[in-house]
Design an enzyme around this catalytic site. Structure first.
Site, mmCIF file in Angstrom:
data_model
loop_
_atom_site.group_PDB
_atom_site.id
_atom_site.type_symbol
_atom_site.label_atom_id
_atom_site.label_comp_id
_atom_site.label_asym_id
_atom_site.label_seq_id
_atom_site.Cartn_x
_atom_site.Cartn_y
_atom_site.Cartn_z
ATOM 1 N N SER A 196 60.737 45.018 55.318
ATOM 2 C CA SER A 196 60.422 44.315 56.572
ATOM 3 C C SER A 196 61.529 43.294 56.852
ATOM 4 O O SER A 196 62.313 42.960 55.958
ATOM 5 C CB SER A 196 59.079 43.595 56.396
ATOM 6 O OG SER A 196 58.848 42.651 57.398
ATOM 7 N N TYR B 223 52.160 38.481 53.132
ATOM 8 C CA TYR B 223 52.967 39.610 53.617
ATOM 9 C C TYR B 223 54.442 39.359 53.296
ATOM 10 O O TYR B 223 55.143 40.232 52.785
ATOM 11 C CB TYR B 223 52.757 39.772 55.128
ATOM 12 C CG TYR B 223 53.442 40.978 55.734
ATOM 13 C CD1 TYR B 223 52.857 42.243 55.653
ATOM 14 C CD2 TYR B 223 54.662 40.858 56.404
ATOM 15 C CE1 TYR B 223 53.474 43.355 56.213
ATOM 16 C CE2 TYR B 223 55.282 41.958 56.965
ATOM 17 C CZ TYR B 223 54.682 43.213 56.878
ATOM 18 O OH TYR B 223 55.300 44.313 57.433
#
Ligand code: NAP
Length: 255
Positions: free
Chosen positions: A147, A160
């Protein structure tokens, strides 16, 4: 320009992709089928739509239903995958969740839910397939989905960010150990992509505008945008690429 582009073909290979029912996982499954691979999709719900897309490109698709929040699912996945195809050549660790919450209010339960799926399962599923590849000495490819938050801190998504930073670290760590066995471990770091994962962000007009104005390509990415990187990293063309995280981000990191 090489004359022989067969190095990019996935003909005769079998790829297992987690989170195959939607979003980026569905895009990767469809791209792999178009590149010639047999595709096994793992998801906790039906992959009917993915199966239809693969059928439309003349590909072969097998579905495995499993809840990847539970490590006990691993032996079932390995067994069902090998029942469908003798050898799995490519593993894509794509399934992932995000929980948005002020850092001061994050619960241990939510922290574990995010890191168990995004980080712990990525490691142990990779281990399960790599064990076989080390034994048969025929190599393999692992592609992890990282990410922008493997590089940056993000806002209100601490678990996350921690998990996706771990994915980039794990990609390097596993590459170091398994490259001698001809196993390529690499990752793709998608930028801001229009999938379920970002539905809330995109429906918040002010966050949507902030994000769009910072993307040099001036648009959200799509599942089709990561197809090329996913095929490349799964193909023979990437045989000497180890431990690298390739950003497909419309220029976000370059900004
Ligand atoms: P998505 O549409 O929400 O897809 C996530 C996938 O993971 C879905 O198939 C989902 O299944 C599956 N999943 C979640 N929990 C699971 C569980 N317990 N067991 C099995 N499968 C489970 O979002 P996406 O954007 O395609 O996300 C794919 C990956 O890309 C994720 O790792 C995400 O973090 C990463 N990523 C996305 C973006 C972005 O901008 N979209 C950016 C960077 C990285 P269900 O449909 O059943 O929930």
């Amino acid at each position: 320009m090489p004359q022989d582009l067969s190095m990019f073909s996935l003909e005769g290979k079998t790829a297992l992709v987690t989170g195959a029912n939607t979003g980026l996982g569905q895009g990767i499954c469809t791209a792999y089928a178009a590149a010639g691979a047999n595709v096994i999709g793992v998801a906790r719900r039906s992959c009917q739509e993915t199966a239809e897309k693969i059928s439309a490109v003349g590909g072969c698709f097998t579905e495995i239903i499993a809840d990847l929040s539970d490590m006990q699912a691993i032996p079932q996945i390995v067994e069902e995958a090998h029942r469908a195809h003798d050898r799995i050549d490519i593993l894509v660790n794509n399934a992932g969740i995000i929980k948005r919450c002020d850092a001061a209010k994050v619960t241990a339960e939510d922290w574990d839910a995010v890191t168990d799926l995004n980080e712990k399962m990525v490691f142990f599923l990779s281990q399960a397939f790599a064990k076989n590849w080390i034994q048969d000495n025929k190599g393999g490819k692992i592609i992890n989905i990282a990410s922008m938050l493997s590089y940056q801190g993000g806002i209100r998504v601490p678990a996350y960010t921690a998990s996706k930073s771990a994915v980039m670290g794990l990609t390097r760590a596993l590459a170091n150990e398994w490259a001698p066995h001809r196993i390529n471990v690499n990752a793709i770091a998608p930028g801001y992509m229009a999938t379920n994962n970002t539905r809330n962000l995109r429906s918040d007009a002010s966050r949507n505008d902030d994000i769009l104005s910072r993307i040099p390509a001036c648009r959200w990415g799509t599942p089709e945008d990561i197809a090329g990187a996913a095929i490349f990293l799964a193909s023979d063309a990437a045989s000497y690429v180890h431990g690298f995280t390739l950003a497909v981000d419309g220029g976000w990191l370059a900004r």
